[in-house]
Design a protein around this motif. Sequence first.
Motif: not given
Lengths: 314, 542
Positions: B334-339, B345-349
Amino acid sequence: MTRRLLERLGQALLVLWAAFTIAFVLLQLMPGDAVLIKFVGGDLGLSPEAVAEIRAFYGADAPAWRRYLDALAGVVTGDFGYSIASGVPVAEEIRTNLPATLWLAGLAFALAVGLALLVAFLATLGPFAWLRGAFQALPGLMVSIPVFWLGVLLIQIFSFKLGWVSVIAPGPWERLVLPVIAISIPIAAPLAQILIRNLDAVSTAPFVHVARAKGASRRWVMLRHVLRNALLPALTIAGVLFGELLAGAVVTETVFGLNGIGRLAEQAVRAQDAAVLQAVVLIAAFGFVAINLIVDLLYPLFDPRLRRGGRAPA
Amino acid sequence: MTNALLEPRAVGAETRPLLRISGLEVAYDGVPVTHDVGFEMAPGEVVALVGESGSGKTTTAQAVIGLLPPNGEITRGEIRLNGEEVSRWSPRRFDSIRGSVVSLIPQDPGASLNPVLTIGAQVSEVFRLHGRRDRAGIRAEVLALLERVGLSQPELRFRQYPHELSGGMKQRVLIAMALALKPALVIADEPTSALDVTVQKRILDLIDELRAENGTAVLLVTHDLAVAADRADRIVVMRGGRIQEQGPARELLAAPKEAYTRRLLADAPSLSAPALARPGRLGGETAIEVRGLVQNFPTDRGGSFRAVSNVSFSVARGSTHALVGESGSGKTTTARAVVGLRRPDGGKILVNGQDPAALRGEELRQFRRRIQLVYQNPFASLDPRQSLRAAVEEPLLNFEPLAKAERERRVHEVFARVQLAPELLERRPAALSGGQRQRAAIARALVLKPSILVLDEAVSALDVTVQAQILRLLDELQRDLGLTYLFVSHDLAVVRAISDTVSVLQGGEIRESGPVAQVFEAPQTEYARQLIAAIPGRLRRG
């Protein structure tokens, strides 16, 4: 497993094809060809027309792509063409020269492995610090010795000074002794270096400490826990060392006057005998590919971590 | 021989001590590292040897089992095991009691089993080393042992290799090996510091049970005073190679005599009082917004594995949000996706209103400047060949074309911010302590003046005292610079000390989330309750 095997075999064929093609292109880039070297000028005094006829006979006047396809088709069917320098089929040349080189390379490799193990053990387990230090420094020295120089030196000492190995008409085994030693030393060096480093690294691994805490003696730990783990990475460079072995064969066969693939290659280069060179390159590539393939396929037998499947949930 | 050394648990003060160390001095290459160390252990007793790295606790433990590194040597004092002075025994003689009378549970289960031998072979080895020869008998005993230490399918485990087992399972195997011959003394060297908190609790419970069953004494070496508080009869506090204080656990914790012990107690996040309330930091604008995040990883067999599914949370500017969970919970993913290191692969940040997945090239590069990452391991996250100056300067060279003097000023400024002396600028990481390295890593992250720091287990590898210092530093930086933190950790005690809000993850999903006080004081889900109950130090907290 079968799928992985097929994949690896496919890759191996691809590498062979690439080696063949690159060799072909490089040989085409060389100015002149074997026919010109052999027949033009000097004693034979052939007319330009006669030379053109000979070139046409060997197919040397066809366009490059045509010759490439012919050669490739020949290789696939096992026909490597004719050596222009000697007029003998290349396959025949290879057949007569290959066994000597295989013996030379095989024995040299075995000796190199033995030497490397000996040096590595003395460097890590030797009884005195000064002895260990000396053996740790040894691979660095060994790797920097040029093979041709070592060959000449060995002949000087063992044949001429000491007379232990006869130079004139030696027996089939006797003639191999010095060349095998000459090739094996520079190959043993990197192997010994890697072994020393691995033995050191594995000896300090926590699982070695745990084995000692179970009550295992130093010797038990070395034989049962350290050795196998330290040998594994050395397996990987076996393929690389095979190249060294071939390069060594070219030099030693020339220095010691042995008939083998190395000598054949050296003569073919002088004569720009493209067909022979092409075959030698292909044999070398085949050796590389085969050894790497075998190492890859054997690795999972020695290292359970590379076997697939059966993973427990984390 | 083993049976003679095995005695029931101490019943009176007259009982002969199982272990008596007195005046012990151990030297490495002739330089003494422990001084006048002395303590006793009664049969069946649990003694905790507590201290920071470099305190000499591990050296002392290694001396007891006769396994000092090759350059180490006992120069003074004695070690008596059941009355026998063993410190000058020959290696061969020591081999005969290692594993049978004194054994070891090591620190790092991941590296403590031979990768190329089966579990069965490695556990059987203990029996073989001590003279057992009947294969069938050994096999039966090993299977019983594996079952006893709580491993399911012992027959399967017997055939498996270490890499096929999880960390907790490996530690169980190591415990089985250590207790196979029912030794009188087990040395447990940080047996759980590499494990998740719930696994940690189960492993310590297991050691406790087996101790009670076999009457084995346990010398527990740990940096975690909370673990010592829960498990030990007596505590020995070491620092700089000397014993600072020792005594019964309850007394020592209730009324520590030495200032150092008091500091250790204050610094242990799980023993000290919950963090100060930090009002007014929530409710501002949103810095990070994650909605329905999904992350998949391809598997060997061509399928895909869902590491994160439908994770949502938001972080207010200037506050700290913690992602808590055990290994495999999806917190780091999760943290790596935020950075912006992985595309969802789905959802939004949304970070500062920008979606990293929608950015390309230069925009993405500039985005990364505003959100910086500090990693877990300060020993591995700094280039060993770079001086600290070069490491801290590098982001500036990448992002800001500054004059040399200006760059110099910025580096000095950020160095002062993280409270590192300017003399350290020319040092390389190897010449620094763990705390200094982590400060340097924080300085490197701060030099670009980001608004968000993602701290991935940023204090997990540090000693408690250093950990407390870094946490204080992070808190100060947050107040002064208005930083937003996304704090990834498996350590709930640390999370409670530093976070405003928390999301508890398990198997890639959020189990529970909310303000820290609410989640810790009144957890709504069974999993959160388990996690919180597993924090060591509960006995002292009451």
